[in-house]
Design a protein around this motif. Structure first.
Motif, mmCIF file in Angstrom:
data_model
loop_
_atom_site.group_PDB
_atom_site.id
_atom_site.type_symbol
_atom_site.label_atom_id
_atom_site.label_comp_id
_atom_site.label_asym_id
_atom_site.label_seq_id
_atom_site.Cartn_x
_atom_site.Cartn_y
_atom_site.Cartn_z
ATOM 1 N N THR A 123 6.267 -11.373 -23.922
ATOM 2 C CA THR A 123 4.995 -10.968 -24.532
ATOM 3 C C THR A 123 3.822 -11.726 -23.931
ATOM 4 N N TRP A 124 3.898 -13.060 -23.939
ATOM 5 C CA TRP A 124 2.742 -13.879 -23.578
ATOM 6 C C TRP A 124 2.420 -13.816 -22.093
ATOM 7 N N THR A 125 3.432 -13.747 -21.234
ATOM 8 C CA THR A 125 3.150 -13.750 -19.798
ATOM 9 C C THR A 125 2.550 -12.432 -19.317
ATOM 10 N N GLN A 126 2.443 -11.425 -20.187
ATOM 11 C CA GLN A 126 1.697 -10.231 -19.811
ATOM 12 C C GLN A 126 0.209 -10.529 -19.696
ATOM 13 N N ALA A 127 -0.250 -11.587 -20.358
ATOM 14 C CA ALA A 127 -1.651 -11.993 -20.224
ATOM 15 C C ALA A 127 -1.898 -12.642 -18.869
ATOM 16 N N CYS A 302 13.386 -15.039 -14.508
ATOM 17 C CA CYS A 302 12.899 -14.133 -13.453
ATOM 18 C C CYS A 302 12.982 -12.685 -13.927
ATOM 19 N N ALA A 303 14.103 -12.336 -14.558
ATOM 20 C CA ALA A 303 14.247 -10.983 -15.080
ATOM 21 C C ALA A 303 13.250 -10.729 -16.203
ATOM 22 N N ALA A 308 8.193 -8.266 -17.983
ATOM 23 C CA ALA A 308 6.832 -8.383 -18.532
ATOM 24 C C ALA A 308 5.819 -7.707 -17.621
ATOM 25 N N LEU A 309 5.924 -7.928 -16.317
ATOM 26 C CA LEU A 309 5.011 -7.281 -15.375
ATOM 27 C C LEU A 309 5.152 -5.760 -15.437
ATOM 28 N N MET A 310 6.384 -5.285 -15.491
ATOM 29 C CA MET A 310 6.610 -3.841 -15.571
ATOM 30 C C MET A 310 6.019 -3.270 -16.853
ATOM 31 N N ARG A 311 6.277 -3.951 -17.958
ATOM 32 C CA ARG A 311 5.778 -3.447 -19.233
ATOM 33 C C ARG A 311 4.254 -3.374 -19.235
ATOM 34 N N GLN A 312 3.583 -4.401 -18.736
ATOM 35 C CA GLN A 312 2.128 -4.392 -18.733
ATOM 36 C C GLN A 312 1.602 -3.296 -17.809
#
Length: 548
Positions: A123-127, A302-303, A308-312
């Motif tokens: 969640t948080w690393t999407q920021a 890493c996964a 997170a990158l994909m979701r954002q």
């Protein structure tokens, strides 16, 4: 010139002011699935608070500032004293501080800690993704340090603390600490057996002096580092504190910071040791076995980071298509765009579902479940290989959904795209993961039994999944030329594992479309080639974000 030349229309509002966790149904459902019901109310509250913070305008601004103002190396102070410090923008400290206070380094000591922490990390690393590096290494250092109980007793309370205590001081003077890692050297890279850093025993029991270098050392202002060095008894693991107990700075010369493709907010350094004081962790000569506990945990991160990158990226693409009109209606309603968005959403949900399943396995293994521990031995490198590989094409396709707007820096998609290859490189590239899978298959039969048991839980639920599992059995039975086709094998293992999880846990429209495309062969080389009968609108609606 006229003060007003045109009226802006048909531009979507910013994707801001929403609960990143609550809007992600695949993630929130995984948390409910894997957590003890007694823990759910508190976990939902905690994760929704973090999700609202991650989706806030403030956090998004911090992320932009941290990347626009990358860290700077300060080797000396004004008087010529060697200080080897890295200066970060205040936004970096705010991001990192919020993450530490949210418990993203404290998974090991509480029930359901790994699931809660994994969901929070995703969640948080999407920021902002760059500050996830010190969070990951600090979290992952705990099991490695437990190989040396006295060091674990000293450092674990600091590593799992929810206090972000920046600044270089002795560990005894801090309320919280961060950890880094140094494994690779310029002549060997992933071949750590080629390391040349020398470790000479000192008079103090367990103490060594290190002389050598590390080619990649991330977050070099951490309070301590786990590194590998050649001791008289062979390659060993050592703890290198940045500041010694008496307050003197350890010898830790930062030669330069890497100029990286992405991950700009985070500092990655080349460092030199010259009589650097260190403590042995674990048995002398068993350094790889000791530090591999840390590596396994960071590989799961890493996964998670790629998920997170994909979701954002997918959230941004669906949000844009929902508000943008073209050719007589919203883009999201156009059949071809709906196919593209649904295809991307499937990839994102499969990555999230797999990553959270493995986080749950960590919780179970910590409680003594040996079968779950065996599953991790094989499933972690499989997931690390495949999920990180899928990240870049997903982000690139999501960027294209925004058209020219996506190629502009202000959209945020270019930053995601630059970040997207990182996790496939960090903690071992694709070949390293594939070879690790072969090693586990050859040496640890219990790992394969656990993996096949996980697949068997979905037996009979989908004929395409059953056929893919049968084909996997055939590949595993044929060891001829296994190394040359290891990537194909690991890809197949990842897809059937994801398919098994989605068939069991995802809505029918998601599971059916995934199996038809990824396992049934009705899929093209590019995203947007799902079968024309796939319920793409329902899949996209599930993955969309409703602004509060």
């Amino acid at each position: 010139m006229a003060s007003r030349t045109h009226t802006v229309t048909n531009q979507p509002p910013p994707l801001v002011g929403y609960d990143v966790f609550g809007a992600d149904r695949a993630l929130s459902e995984a948390v409910e699935r894997h957590l003890d019901p007694a823990l759910l109310p508190g976990a939902r509250t905690e994760l929704s608070e973090l999700g609202r913070a991650a989706g806030s305008a403030q956090a998004q601004e911090w992320g932009a500032q941290a990347n626009e103002n990358p860290p700077k190396l300060r080797t000396h102070d004004r008087f010529g004293h060697r200080i080897d410090e890295v200066e970060f923008h205040p936004a970096w400290h705010r991001l990192l501080g919020h993450a530490v206070s949210a418990g993203l380094t404290s998974a090991w000591a509480r029930p359901g800690g790994h699931v809660r922490r994994a969901a929070g990390f995703l969640t948080w690393t999407q920021a902002e993704a760059g500050h996830g590096c010190p969070l990951s290494m600090t979290h992952a250092a705990v099991p490695a340090l437990r190989a040396q109980p006295d060091l674990a007793a000293e450092w674990e309370p600091l590593l799992t603390s929810r206090v972000y205590d920046e600044g270089l001081r002795p560990a005894s003077a801090k309320a919280g600490a961060l950890f880094g890692m140094g494994m690779t050297e310029k002549q060997g890279g992933s071949d750590v057996r080629a390391n040349t850093t020398r470790a000479v025993p000192l008079a103090e029991d367990g103490a060594f002096a290190l002389t050598g270098h590390k080619w990649f050392c991330s977050a070099p202002v951490s309070d301590g580092f786990l590194v590998l060095g050649q001791a008289p008894g062979g390659l060993s693991c050592f703890l290198v504190p940045r500041v010694l107990a008496d307050g003197e700075r350890n010898v830790f010369a930062i030669q330069r910071l890497k100029d990286k493709l992405g991950n700009r907010s985070n500092a990655s350094a080349e460092v030199e040791f010259d009589g650097t004081w260190a403590r042995l962790v674990g048995e002398e000569g068993r350094g790889v076995r000791t530090i591999i506990e840390m590596v396994s945990a960071t590989r799961l991160d890493c996964a998670l980071g790629s998920a997170a990158l994909m979701r954002q990226a997918v959230a941004q693409a669906i949000h844009h298509a929902t508000y943008r009109e073209a050719f007589g209606g919203p883009l999201v309603g156009k059949p071809l765009m709906s196919n593209v968005l649904a295809d991307l959403a499937l990839e994102s949900e499969a990555a999230t579902t797999l990553a959270l399943r493995l986080a749950a396995a960590y919780d179970a293994a910590g409680a003594g479940d040996e079968r779950e521990r065996a599953l991790l031995r094989l499933a972690v490198p499989v997931a690390k290989y495949w999920v990180t590989k899928r990240c870049t094409p997903v982000v690139a396709e999501a960027l294209e959904c925004l058209g020219g707007n996506g190629y502009v820096e202000e959209s945020g998609l270019p930053r995601l795209l630059r970040e997207s290859p990182l996790n496939s490189l960090w903690e071992g590239s694709g070949n390293v993961q594939a070879l690790d899978v072969l090693r586990a298959l050859q040496r640890e039969p219990g790992a394969l039994d656990a993996f096949l048991g996980e697949l068997g839980a979905a037996r009979g639920a989908d004929h395409r999944l059953d056929a893919a599992v049968k084909h996997l059995f055939q590949e595993l039975a044929d060891l001829e030329g296994i190394e040359a086709r290891a990537r194909r094998l690991v890809e197949r293992m990842a897809l059937v594992l994801q398919g098994s999880l989605l068939v069991r846990f995802a809505p029918p429209e998601v599971a059916d479309a995934f199996c038809a495309s990824r396992l049934g062969g009705d899929w093209g080389a590019a995203f947007g080639t799902l079968p024309h009968t796939a319920p793409t609108a329902a899949i996209v609606a599930r993955a969309g974000v409703a602004l509060e």
